[in-house]
Design a protein around this motif. Sequence first.
Motif: not given
Length: 493
Positions: A258-259, A252-253, A263, A269, A249-250, A256
């Motif tokens: 978003s991270r 994917e961020m 950040q 992360d 899931g991380h 895309n």
Amino acid sequence: MVNELLIIVLLCLMVWGYWRNHGADDAYPPGPPTIPVLGNLWTLRFQLHHDTFIQLSRVYGDVYTVWLGHIPVIVLNGYRAVKEVLSSHNEDYIGRPVFPLFMDLMGEKGIVLTSGHTWKQQRRFGQVVFRNLGLGKGNMEMGIQEEAQSLLTLFATQEGAPMDPSPWIMHSVSNVISALVFGKRFPLENKAFQELHKATELVVAAPGTFWARIYDLVPNIMRHLPGPHQRAFHYFHTMCSFIQSEVQGHHEMLRNGSRGPGQERNVIDYYLTQISKTQGDPNSTYNEENLVHLVADLFMTGTETVTTTLRWAILYMMVFPEIQGKVQLELDTVLEPSHVIAYEDRKRLPYTNAVIHEIQRFGNIVSVGVVRKCMKETKLGRFKVPQGTIILPNLSSVLYDPEQWKTPREFNPQHFLDENGTFVTKEAFLPFSAGHRGCLGEQLARTELFIFFSNLLQRFSFHVPEGDSDVRLDCVQSATLQPYPYRVCAVLR
């Protein structure tokens, strides 16, 4: 002929066992006599129990050797012996041996079970990321305060009726570490999160069991036999699968947008950023396999230690109401009712702080401590210790050392107070171990214990339920020392 052959084999085993224990005196400190194949496992009743090691020290001294099957382990007892190895000769003893059960269960990955270059990189990462996420700062305390309030709300729903506090304590405590590693908290009814709790309990308990000693003795056989060890394998696999899904899931961020670098909001992360930074570095140990195991290490240790200590805390307050009353009087006198309790408040609450420290000393959840490994040939007193030798620092013997504590076998907060009622630190207070391999999350655990405990005692009085007069203060032997299941009445003040 068969009987004669069997006798010869048994005689050979007995001679081998005698030679191993007595012929190795130059390499290892002397200890209790061994028997073939089992070594001292029979003497130890197949458990690594702190009181057994303390009793053996009265016969063989503060430093002696026991044999777990064919594996020699040097046991240290008392403050002086333990401190010498954990602090004075720190670099000699920073390795981590991995017994067969944990090698098969978790391997040499992450931070808890690694040594050398891998361990140094993973621990360094953990230290840096904890600082980046605000360890010791207000923003991390806010998360702990929110979970403490959530726990108070859960307790209040029982309206003073008898309850088992353990599941709710574990849920609130594990959400603190979840926010750090996953970047989110989980609701009470989340089934996957409940499975993580089961995994934590089983995997952490595994090394302290009879089955663990048998597994380490004959791993090639135990791998194929049913038993509690197979449940530990199943649940650890479940935990790793959950963590892997969170890592994806991380990912994917990151993909895309978003991270990204700069950040980061949680351990995953930061680790993924670190993997990206060190791509192509042949000396890097940053990879997703180590990431999964690092997160598992942080989640299990961060959940189990604080949860078990708080379970002991409520039990002791219930059993020692006069001490509970003194804590509540200090909280009421010093703090305004609307005050949000912070770790800094411990300086104004010396008695409360002393009680928390005494809970850790007397409850002593770590039992014998985590084993170390000699990274090079060294000396321990008059003995040469070969490289690779396993060292077991019996931390309980330090926390119960009669030379360091006035009443070591009694619950006595005065151990941490001077004649003026001022809080005093003690060098022999080592529940988090010491040295480079001391607990990475010590500061986080201290903060959690103070905030959770102070909030609970400010809001509730804890009583033994009617009919439950036979409350046990002895412990369940596991990798950590846990109280027997109990019920408590948490009455709003």
